[in-house]
Design a protein around this motif. Sequence first.
Motif, short mmCIF file in Angstrom:
data_model
loop_
_atom_site.label_atom_id
_atom_site.label_comp_id
_atom_site.label_asym_id
_atom_site.label_seq_id
_atom_site.Cartn_x
_atom_site.Cartn_y
_atom_site.Cartn_z
N ASN A 53 -2.80 -19.86 64.09
CA ASN A 53 -2.45 -18.47 64.36
C ASN A 53 -1.28 -18.36 65.33
O ASN A 53 -0.46 -17.45 65.23
N ALA A 56 -9.62 -28.61 55.71
CA ALA A 56 -10.96 -28.83 55.17
C ALA A 56 -11.78 -27.55 55.25
O ALA A 56 -12.96 -27.55 54.90
N ASP A 57 -11.18 -26.48 55.71
CA ASP A 57 -11.88 -25.19 55.79
C ASP A 57 -11.74 -24.48 54.44
O ASP A 57 -11.10 -24.97 53.52
N ALA A 58 -12.36 -23.31 54.31
CA ALA A 58 -12.35 -22.58 53.05
C ALA A 58 -12.20 -21.10 53.34
O ALA A 58 -12.62 -20.62 54.39
N PRO A 59 -11.60 -20.35 52.43
CA PRO A 59 -11.40 -18.92 52.68
C PRO A 59 -12.71 -18.15 52.83
O PRO A 59 -12.77 -17.18 53.58
N HIS A 60 -13.76 -18.57 52.11
CA HIS A 60 -14.94 -17.70 52.02
C HIS A 60 -15.72 -17.53 53.31
O HIS A 60 -16.58 -16.68 53.40
N TRP A 61 -15.46 -18.36 54.32
CA TRP A 61 -16.14 -18.14 55.60
C TRP A 61 -15.52 -16.97 56.36
O TRP A 61 -16.07 -16.49 57.34
N THR A 91 -6.19 -17.54 53.53
CA THR A 91 -5.15 -17.89 52.57
C THR A 91 -3.78 -17.38 53.03
O THR A 91 -3.68 -16.42 53.79
N SER A 130 -2.05 -15.70 51.21
CA SER A 130 -2.02 -14.35 50.66
C SER A 130 -2.49 -13.34 51.72
O SER A 130 -1.85 -12.31 51.93
N GLU A 131 -3.61 -13.65 52.39
CA GLU A 131 -4.06 -12.76 53.46
C GLU A 131 -2.97 -12.58 54.51
O GLU A 131 -2.77 -11.48 55.04
N VAL A 157 0.13 -12.46 54.05
CA VAL A 157 1.14 -11.52 53.56
C VAL A 157 0.81 -10.11 54.02
O VAL A 157 1.69 -9.35 54.44
N SER A 158 -0.48 -9.76 53.97
CA SER A 158 -0.86 -8.39 54.35
C SER A 158 -0.51 -8.11 55.82
O SER A 158 -0.31 -6.98 56.21
N TRP A 159 -0.45 -9.17 56.62
CA TRP A 159 -0.13 -9.06 58.05
C TRP A 159 1.38 -9.14 58.33
O TRP A 159 1.78 -9.13 59.49
N VAL A 164 -3.56 -27.40 50.66
CA VAL A 164 -4.18 -28.64 50.21
C VAL A 164 -5.56 -28.72 50.85
O VAL A 164 -5.66 -28.72 52.08
N TYR A 165 -6.62 -28.75 50.04
CA TYR A 165 -7.96 -28.85 50.60
C TYR A 165 -8.30 -30.33 50.76
O TYR A 165 -8.35 -31.06 49.78
#
Lengths: 289, 289, 289, 289
Positions: free
Chosen positions: B178, B206-211, B218, B220-221, B223-225, B239-240
Amino acid sequence: GLGGCVLTLMEYGFVDFIISTGANLYHDMHHALAMSLHRGDFRTDDTQLQEEGVIRIYDILFEDKVLLDTDAFVREALKSLPNHPISTSELHHHLGTQLLQAGVKPEYSVLAQAAAWNVPIYTSSPGDSSIGMNVARNALDGSLLTLDPLADVNETTAIVHHATRNGVIILGGGSPKNFYLQTQPQLWEVLGIQKGGHDYFIQITADAPHWGGLSGATPSEAVSWGKIKPEQLRDTVVVYGDSTIALPLLTAYTVSKAQPRPRKELFLQRKALLKELHSAYETGKLSRP
Amino acid sequence: GLGGCVLTLMEYGFVDFIISTGANLYHDMHHALAMSLHRGDFRTDDTQLQEEGVIRIYDILFEDKVLLDTDAFVREALKSLPNHPISTSELHHHLGTQLLQAGVKPEYSVLAQAAAWNVPIYTSSPGDSSIGMNVARNALDGSLLTLDPLADVNETTAIVHHATRNGVIILGGGSPKNFYLQTQPQLWEVLGIQKGGHDYFIQITADAPHWGGLSGATPSEAVSWGKIKPEQLRDTVVVYGDSTIALPLLTAYTVSKAQPRPRKELFLQRKALLKELHSAYETGKLSRP
Amino acid sequence: GLGGCVLTLMEYGFVDFIISTGANLYHDMHHALAMSLHRGDFRTDDTQLQEEGVIRIYDILFEDKVLLDTDAFVREALKSLPNHPISTSELHHHLGTQLLQAGVKPEYSVLAQAAAWNVPIYTSSPGDSSIGMNVARNALDGSLLTLDPLADVNETTAIVHHATRNGVIILGGGSPKNFYLQTQPQLWEVLGIQKGGHDYFIQITADAPHWGGLSGATPSEAVSWGKIKPEQLRDTVVVYGDSTIALPLLTAYTVSKAQPRPRKELFLQRKALLKELHSAYETGKLSRP
Amino acid sequence: GLGGCVLTLMEYGFVDFIISTGANLYHDMHHALAMSLHRGDFRTDDTQLQEEGVIRIYDILFEDKVLLDTDAFVREALKSLPNHPISTSELHHHLGTQLLQAGVKPEYSVLAQAAAWNVPIYTSSPGDSSIGMNVARNALDGSLLTLDPLADVNETTAIVHHATRNGVIILGGGSPKNFYLQTQPQLWEVLGIQKGGHDYFIQITADAPHWGGLSGATPSEAVSWGKIKPEQLRDTVVVYGDSTIALPLLTAYTVSKAQPRPRKELFLQRKALLKELHSAYETGKLSRP
């Protein structure tokens, strides 16, 4: 969000102090200021959101005006702070106090209630978040107000040093996790004061040990660092999963099983605790310079 | 560790600046000081390790003397720093310079070579790690030297503001992620300067968007900012997996395909870039106070 | 996909037999039949895809005609199979042989080349996938052809029983992982034949031990089951991450470092191996009925 | 384990049929047979466990005698089964019935109660688990009893075909997930019967979409396959986390909010449903051969 759980746990006297990212605290202010946040879908088209001035945090949506107005509130609040380095506990207490005075719904805000109940709140990354960003603008404007991470290290260490037993509930991981755990090595490794490690450790995390990072590191690894007492290791708990599922369960269990405790109001005791730590440090120097 | 990759990428001029946790930088110093770290097994008995004074970081093992000696080096280095707030880029450049002078193997140290090549290194959590812990002891000793997170916010924002195109390789997530991305909202949201977002975004995580957290969020998120330019979204990459697998592949690919670039030596240009940012901010104030 | 790696490893004689899900084998047939699959974006609107008759597997897109035509090929191939239970190795060998004859590009198909090289391919879930679904339609049409999971258990156990050393590369986890590992308990626990466990174990997985399931279970846990030899435990490897990154690395390393080996052509030896197993089982019965 | 939740949900008539791995069902039998399983620590030394004949499933420990005795029970039960291919629903119903007769505590067993309540239980991988392993030994002994995966495909498809609305709660992922979802493509893709997809979809999983596999695949991806009805997509739910946390919450919520329903006893209706499916398939053939 988990604000409701934290508010309840603070109210019952189960939270002595908090280490948070700045973002959690910044977005907590929207609630006190009665701004509108909306639950949406995490698959919303972000390019369209950006064109329409809507900000997304996973499945939470709000207008960018929410940011601009909260920023204005923060900058107004900064005007009544001193023109020199302060700890983040002072910054957050001041923001909370301003929310109590000006906020429409301070009862929904962790920052506001923590100020009311004198629960100190620290952040391990003071420049990271819109709070720090606005204090940085303040600095561009010529102010000498800054945030002193060393004051935070010393205050948190002083709190841990004073306590007879120490423990933590970790939601997630990252920098706040280490910032708490490191208070024990700060004592033995850096200040030469023996304490033996923390007594309790509960972590709710979606990370895993095998990536090798601190967020997913086990309480067992922390024992090797003197962060956790070896004899307490059997009672440490790691819950793998989402804090938004686990913390409400823990909170409901806690308030239904345990009696409220008098709040410690550690924010008011910081100077006395620092003095104690300083004295122990000076004593320790005699044996290990 | 990934130090070798970072050293190579810096040498080739592919790294303009770095945002790191303090722990990465602290443990990097062991290499410059030719201390012994050992590869072990992550299942070693930590209680026994603790009894024998051995520290474990997942599968890396070393004696606690490594900590104590590195601490002593840090504290000695602090003596030649000024008695007032400084940015973490100044702290790290100073530590790197000391390693170049005193270190046995500075060529293995990111901190040392970054100092040699004037690559500024920031940390978003300056009190979090044994570096910050030792500066905190220094403060207990009465020093007014502290680390100024706002200076870091303003310097990183000034670098991004000056560049024609901006991009990042993110290893992991957390607060450093951030701290880089927020430089764009710092421009448009807080300082009123339009820039449009970053141009490139590669994250190995190794993290994931759904948490729902920032680490796994992402592009993409973002972009909204206004953190990422919408028209660049198709070229962003996540890359996961493990950085220790992915970064060596990226590094090998890069140095075999791309020509070295002249290093920007941004550490030397911080004042000029801050002046530029300040001027743009003052201009922006005229239209949006 | 990973078909290219598997083809290369089979060609070099490094793959003695395969346990796969049916879906991997079904979609492998599209390549032999030169059907068009397209790389797309995993964020494509699935409702629109469904309206337009496009199927999505994460970021792979293809027309539903691909399914219907592959189904027709499978059903045509079933006509030349016997009217009684067969092992899945027979089914897959037959499909591969048909692909070699009719396929436009059998050289791109694991099923086809495995048939050419007599590498037996098993599936632990014979009804699960469009292959099984079409055999089920065949049964609705009155055929007595069915797939015999017990034949598969006995054939795979016979292969492991015959070998002097056994080992596996596991991509992912799930039912195929256990179907291989269980050959050792099948020997000692069920058939009363002592073998001592597998010798080699490499798993590439995105799962984790802490969920408690078999997919993420460690090789250490497998030791307690007699699935892995205790003395080999130190050499077992779990790679946390994506097989599509790790397997190409392993394949490139293998073919550049190791000499090709003569292929074992185990498909042709199944009867002899079963006879051996049967004989050992009968002998074992004398001591443990 | 989750057996208690499944028992309650079956009792209340909320479970019409089950697709499980064989391992879940095999270990369920220990409860009916009143064998001793123990909660332990997942860090126990597995080499020592193996030497002492103790089996570990993550943090569950039991003597290998538990396996041998359960195996003996299974093999005894097989004696009263016919000498030809049967569906796994028949196998499991027979095992359950034997447990009801012989079991000491059949009330703790999903297999036993499912037999009592005529809830059919399928497995998508009939040879994978100690149940399949013992049926394989039975085949080595000369029996022609085998498990027919195609019967399972046709029975599950017939159940889904008959229902007016279809839905599923998925615990984990893997082969059982697809075995349920594929009943819809079995209808439209293979048998030429239009149904439109499932109506409800709740998945509790620790997997993630970005690995690209079926376990973590989203309900949205399933829409492109005709597995889920597009208009129901908004109501599908994926819970990321551990089933052992989420299912007890769902179960408690369900039984406290919803009235019990009459149990459908689908095990008794399999023949009628298969006839219905067969008839629809023959009708469909007229329009699409």
